[in-house]
Design an enzyme around this catalytic site. Structure first.
Site, mmCIF file in Angstrom:
data_model
loop_
_atom_site.group_PDB
_atom_site.id
_atom_site.type_symbol
_atom_site.label_atom_id
_atom_site.label_comp_id
_atom_site.label_asym_id
_atom_site.label_seq_id
_atom_site.Cartn_x
_atom_site.Cartn_y
_atom_site.Cartn_z
ATOM 1 N N ASP A 184 -12.025 11.026 -23.604
ATOM 2 C CA ASP A 184 -11.618 11.233 -22.679
ATOM 3 C C ASP A 184 -9.655 11.632 -22.504
ATOM 4 O O ASP A 184 -9.033 10.408 -22.583
ATOM 5 C CB ASP A 184 -12.439 10.938 -21.633
ATOM 6 C CG ASP A 184 -11.469 12.113 -19.799
ATOM 7 O OD1 ASP A 184 -11.102 12.418 -19.970
ATOM 8 O OD2 ASP A 184 -12.084 10.912 -19.019
ATOM 9 N N HIS A 186 -8.581 12.640 -20.287
ATOM 10 C CA HIS A 186 -8.059 12.888 -18.583
ATOM 11 C C HIS A 186 -6.799 13.625 -17.750
ATOM 12 O O HIS A 186 -6.346 12.956 -17.007
ATOM 13 C CB HIS A 186 -7.584 11.387 -18.851
ATOM 14 C CG HIS A 186 -8.491 10.491 -17.736
ATOM 15 N ND1 HIS A 186 -7.345 10.607 -15.771
ATOM 16 C CD2 HIS A 186 -9.505 9.985 -17.246
ATOM 17 C CE1 HIS A 186 -8.172 10.199 -15.073
ATOM 18 N NE2 HIS A 186 -9.325 9.627 -15.997
ATOM 19 N N GLU A 210 -13.043 15.617 -23.697
ATOM 20 C CA GLU A 210 -12.843 16.013 -22.112
ATOM 21 C C GLU A 210 -11.201 16.246 -21.817
ATOM 22 O O GLU A 210 -10.896 15.323 -21.621
ATOM 23 C CB GLU A 210 -13.293 14.539 -21.624
ATOM 24 C CG GLU A 210 -13.190 14.944 -20.358
ATOM 25 C CD GLU A 210 -14.490 13.666 -19.536
ATOM 26 O OE1 GLU A 210 -14.653 13.418 -17.891
ATOM 27 O OE2 GLU A 210 -15.355 12.652 -20.137
ATOM 28 N N GLU A 236 -14.674 18.215 -14.158
ATOM 29 C CA GLU A 236 -14.737 17.023 -12.686
ATOM 30 C C GLU A 236 -14.319 17.708 -12.035
ATOM 31 O O GLU A 236 -14.583 17.137 -11.002
ATOM 32 C CB GLU A 236 -14.560 15.748 -13.744
ATOM 33 C CG GLU A 236 -13.069 15.455 -13.984
ATOM 34 C CD GLU A 236 -12.906 13.890 -14.447
ATOM 35 O OE1 GLU A 236 -12.325 12.912 -13.506
ATOM 36 O OE2 GLU A 236 -12.951 14.216 -15.299
ATOM 37 N N ASP A 258 -18.996 17.637 -10.486
ATOM 38 C CA ASP A 258 -19.679 16.262 -10.578
ATOM 39 C C ASP A 258 -19.971 16.580 -8.872
ATOM 40 O O ASP A 258 -19.651 17.577 -8.131
ATOM 41 C CB ASP A 258 -18.528 15.920 -9.926
ATOM 42 C CG ASP A 258 -18.334 14.419 -9.439
ATOM 43 O OD1 ASP A 258 -18.665 14.251 -8.383
ATOM 44 O OD2 ASP A 258 -17.965 13.395 -10.010
ATOM 45 N N HIS A 285 -19.981 14.190 -14.737
ATOM 46 C CA HIS A 285 -19.150 13.460 -14.023
ATOM 47 C C HIS A 285 -19.422 12.556 -13.200
ATOM 48 O O HIS A 285 -20.187 13.301 -11.728
ATOM 49 C CB HIS A 285 -18.309 14.172 -13.485
ATOM 50 C CG HIS A 285 -16.977 13.515 -13.496
ATOM 51 N ND1 HIS A 285 -16.159 13.392 -11.991
ATOM 52 C CD2 HIS A 285 -16.052 12.431 -13.877
ATOM 53 C CE1 HIS A 285 -15.632 11.632 -12.042
ATOM 54 N NE2 HIS A 285 -14.756 11.561 -13.066
#
Length: 382
Positions: A184, A186, A210, A236, A258, A285
């Site tokens: 990830d 992020h 990700e 996400e 999500d 997510h």
């Protein structure tokens, strides 16, 4: 019989917002409207949206979704979408209980009998990564996800780049060739950094990379996709089909809506259908609570292009409460050979411990997102 009589919200540790919807006949549905660090704001949005629901039939789920999302001039965004998500999940829970069937049966029936799951691992040093992954493997998981890094300079140093590679290499060493690691970014990487590090990670064959760029820069993700052979994931912080469409067109391989942010079960099933048109797999997510996890699983059991499910049982930043603390029976959410077996109870398939939720809410738990800065004092991406 299914007229909505009451809507309640509960803010509980470690950082979750639960929604309880009750009908006049006593059927109770649960949803999760968690928006990490902003759940008090979402709580107010849920209260406002409930004005549209009280006194109406809970089974008119699509009509309620359309009204909640499109019935006012200002729409969208994570706060409103999270509020709608929690209420939508609760309405599907009520529908399943009313008809005596799990939600995935109402969505067309199961296409699989179990769903593979993965867990998060922390660790800044390769030795810590190894230990944390070994613990997840011991818990029965066959896949993990890890952060590529903490703070990153806008143009990374050799040491920063090497640190990313060393951590992923340590993960692969523990996992071997039979298990998977997802990495990830992020949203902490600039596009330049992401493009530099991606080829360095290819020998370790990550399951996916990700969120290589922040969602505001989704127009750049196609450049990243073309820079690597590793599957790319994001989603996400995207909240509708309209927001997912450009990243599908850019060539991502895995979508990560999500269920507590992207319009609940109603919208995520449509995102999944749109993803299938672009040959994109779904991996929602969910570093959240038991209700969000159950909602994800219900979608997964009825969705053909479903890759894997994130879950936060035992995650390193759950403090003050755990996922299974709020359910009466933990068996439905236990891991079996790295999977969760198909949920068969009506509704979302889990029973919430209402007394535990009410007690937790009275403690007044509040969680805030941390902020980060670079050594020169400038703001760093979370």
């Amino acid at each position: 019989m299914t007229t909505i009589a009451r809507v309640e919200t509960f803010l509980v540790a470690p950082r979750w917002l639960f929604v309880r919807v009750e009908t006049e006949s006593g059927i109770v549905g649960w949803g999760e409207a968690t928006c990490e660090g902003r759940s008090e704001t979402v709580r107010t949005a849920v209260e406002q949206l409930s004005e549209l629901l009280i006194g109406r039939d809970a089974l008119r789920i699509e009509d309620h979704w359309q009204t909640m999302t499109k019935g006012s001039f200002y729409r969208g965004g994570p706060i409103l979408a999270s509020a709608v998500s929690g209420l939508d999940q609760a309405l599907w829970d009520i529908a399943g209980k009313r008809y005596g069937a799990p939600v995935h049966q109402l969505l067309g029936g199961p296409v699989r009998d179990r769903i593979r799951v993965y867990g998060w691992v922390g660790g800044d040093e390769p030795s810590e990564v190894r230990d944390h992954i070994a613990a997840q493997v011991a818990a029965g998981l066959t896949a993990v996800k890890m952060n590529a890094s903490g703070r990153m300079s806008p143009i990374a140093s050799v040491a920063e780049l090497d640190g990313v590679v060393q951590r992923v290499a340590a993960a692969r060493e523990v996992l071997g060739d039979e298990r998977d690691v997802a990495v990830d970014f992020h949203g902490r990487f600039t596009l330049a950094n992401a493009r530099r590090v991606a080829p360095l990670l290819e020998p370790y064959r990550p399951l996916f990379l990700e969120e290589p760029v922040v969602p505001e820069n989704s127009h750049l993700i196609g450049d990243f996709v073309r820079s690597t052979t590793t599957p790319v994931s994001t989603g996400e912080r995207l909240y509708s089909r309209q927001e997912f469409l450009p990243v599908f067109q850019a060539g991502i391989a895995v979508a990560q809506p999500d269920l507590s942010h992207a319009g609940g079960i109603s919208e995520v099933r449509r995102i999944a259908a749109l993803a299938e048109v672009y040959d994109v797999q779904l991996a929602p997510h969910c570093p959240l609570g038991p209700i969000a996890l159950a909602a994800c699983l219900q979608i997964g059991f009825a969705t053909p292009n479903y890759l894997i499910q994130e879950q936060s049982i035992g995650i390193h930043y759950n403090r003050g409460a755990e996922v299974l603390d709020y359910v009466v029976e933990t068996t439905p959410l236990l891991f079996v050979d790295g999977h969760i077996e198909r949920l068969t109870a009506p509704g979302l398939g889990i029973e919430i411990d209402e007394q535990a939720v009410r007690t937790a809410d009275k403690r007044g738990h509040v969680w805030r997102s941390p902020t980060f800065r670079h050594p020169d004092g400038s703001y760093a991406e979370w």
